[in-house]
Write an enzyme that holds these catalytic residues in place. Structure first.
Site, PDB file in Angstrom:
ATOM      1  N   GLY A   1       2.360  -0.725  -0.730  1.00 48.55           N
ATOM      2  CA  GLY A   1       2.078  -1.669   0.351  1.00 48.55           C
ATOM      3  C   GLY A   1       1.720  -0.947   1.625  1.00 48.55           C
ATOM      4  O   GLY A   1       1.465   0.261   1.622  1.00 48.55           O
ATOM      5  N   ASN A   2       1.691  -1.669   2.714  1.00 50.37           N
ATOM      6  CA  ASN A   2       1.426  -1.047   4.016  1.00 50.37           C
ATOM      7  C   ASN A   2       2.290  -1.733   5.066  1.00 50.37           C
ATOM      8  O   ASN A   2       2.972  -2.715   4.787  1.00 50.37           O
ATOM      9  CB  ASN A   2      -0.063  -1.120   4.362  1.00 50.37           C
ATOM     10  CG  ASN A   2      -0.555  -2.552   4.456  1.00 50.37           C
ATOM     11  OD1 ASN A   2      -0.189  -3.286   5.356  1.00 50.37           O
ATOM     12  ND2 ASN A   2      -1.380  -2.953   3.501  1.00 50.37           N
TER      13      ASN A   2
END
Ligand code: CTP
Length: 407
Positions: free
Chosen positions: A208-209
């Protein structure tokens, strides 16, 4: 410039306690606030609370401080009147021009933008009497925010909940920044993506980020405040839902792509503010990947995700649709960050690209941002560091300019 003068009208509903939070958001951001509760609002939250939080005296009736003619003065000097919670009774009185206490008098004398944030039980909101009153107020150019859906007083759940105070505040901030309640995005359906996508490795892990979604949420909130119909496709965000916005929750890039494209089929504008994962694991394991005893680690093969913005830019889902992208760029010896932005605008075939210059101090989740909004027509508008809501308003101004050329 003196701070904007806000009147916070408080109706007699249990959600009056949430108006304390709204009041704080106004005062902490430098607004001067006069609180005008109704008599029944004071049964929920007392006068000392309003007075202490606003730093100003609080009156309910027209019979107090009569020599100052408060029933005219307060409305006339306001830059914005926001009524939260607006009960069914208050909406009815406002629609019919009744003036029996200080708040209803203020509503009749205000010449500034007026915002109602309703809160009531679903049956009361959906009753034809309330709906006709809301339609009357909107026809007159007043803003009535759609109530949120969720837990109501007691065990009930449904539409009628007061929108989150932060969402009401953002709505009001946008109106104040523009100095007008003119719904200049009325008639437009806009789709905004926000947050960051997650690509599962197995049932408990993902790639993810750190995107918070704040810029996308600010875009959705300001568009709604300016009269647009808004679909917000939110990937893994923990922010309160903006007022008057349809929210579609997604997690992976594939889900975000499907939701954005489905909404875009009927939309005039699409803004891709989400941080979309460029890669995903070729396969997500069906069960949790276990450690082996020999301290080896699994190889995870990645494949590239489709580029949603490029697809939207190069093959428009609807003719005349305006497509806006974001880019975070650093310079390198070959090109400046802005040159990278210009090249990307052409590569993705979009109408506008909002380019943030990023350095090593990249911070996620900030409330402010600086950018340059570049257009396919060669235009470039630098936006100095400021609240994300302000950048959102400037982006919508640019969208309107693009559309006025293509209409
Ligand atoms: N975007 C998208 N689909 C992707 C990746 C990004 O629609 N698979 C959109 C983002 O929402 C944003 C823009 O594209 O509007 C970002 O551009 P991009 O060039 O993908 O950004 P970076 O990944 O930072 O670019 P680079 O490859 O130059 O590092």
């Amino acid at each position: 410039m003196p701070p904007p003068d806000v009147v916070l009208g408080v109706g007699g509903g249990i959600a009056a306690y949430k108006a304390c939070e709204l009041l704080r958001l106004f005062t902490e951001s430098g607004h001067a606030v006069t609180v005008v509760p109704t008599a029944s609002a004071l049964r929920f939250v007392g006068e000392p609370t309003w007075s202490a939080l606003s730093g100003r005296p609080v009156a309910t009736e027209v019979w107090e401080h009569v020599h100052e003619v408060p029933h005219v003065r307060i409305g006339r000097h306001a830059d914005l009147v926001v009524v939260a919670p607006a009960t069914a009774d208050l909406l009815a009185k406002a629609a019919h021009g009744l003036a029996e206490d200080l708040l209803t008098n203020t509503l009749l004398t205000a010449t500034c933008p007026v915002v109602f944030a309703p809160a009531m039980h679903t049956e009361m909101w959906e009753h034809p009497a309330t709906q006709e009153n809301v339609a009357t107020l909107r026809r007159r150019g007043l803003s009535v925010i759609e109530p949120a859906v969720g837990r109501l007083t007691g065990a009930d759940t449904g539409k009628g909940r007061l929108p989150d105070p932060a969402a009401i505040f953002e709505y009001c901030r946008s109106l104040l920044a523009r100095g007008s309640a003119a719904p200049d995005l009325a008639g437009l359906h806009v789709v905004v993506s926000a947050g960051g996508t997650r690509e599962p490795i197995d049932p408990v892990r993902f790639i993810g980020n750190r995107s918070s979604g704040k810029q996308g949420f600010a875009l959705a909130a300001t568009a709604a405040a300016r009269g647009a119909r808004v679909t917000l496709v939110a990937a893994n965000t923990a922010l309160p839902e903006p007022a008057g916005v349809e929210v579609v929750k997604v997690s992976t890039t594939a889900q975000l792509r499907d939701a954005v494209r489905a909404a875009a089929a009927h939309a005039d504008v699409v803004v891709m503010a989400a941080a979309v994962a460029d890669f995903r694991p070729a396969e997500a394991a069906a069960s949790k990947i276990k450690k082996s005893d020999d301290s080896s680690a699994p190889d995870i093969r990645l494949v590239q995700n489709p580029h949603i913005l490029r697809e939207l830019g190069h093959s428009r889902i609807r003719p005349g649709q305006t497509v806006v992208g974001f880019a975070a760029e650093t310079g390198d010896p070959g090109r400046t960050w802005l040159e990278h932005g210009r090249a990307k605008l052409a590569k993705y075939g979009v109408d506008l690209l909002v380019v943030n210059q990023v350095g090593t101090d990249l911070t996620f989740g900030a409330d402010h941002s600086a950018a340059v909004v570049i257009g396919a027509d060669g235009s470039e508008e630098p936006v100095p560091d400021g609240p994300k809501g302000r950048l959102a308003d400037i982006i919508w101004d640019r969208v309107l300019k693009v559309r006025s050329r293509t209409d």
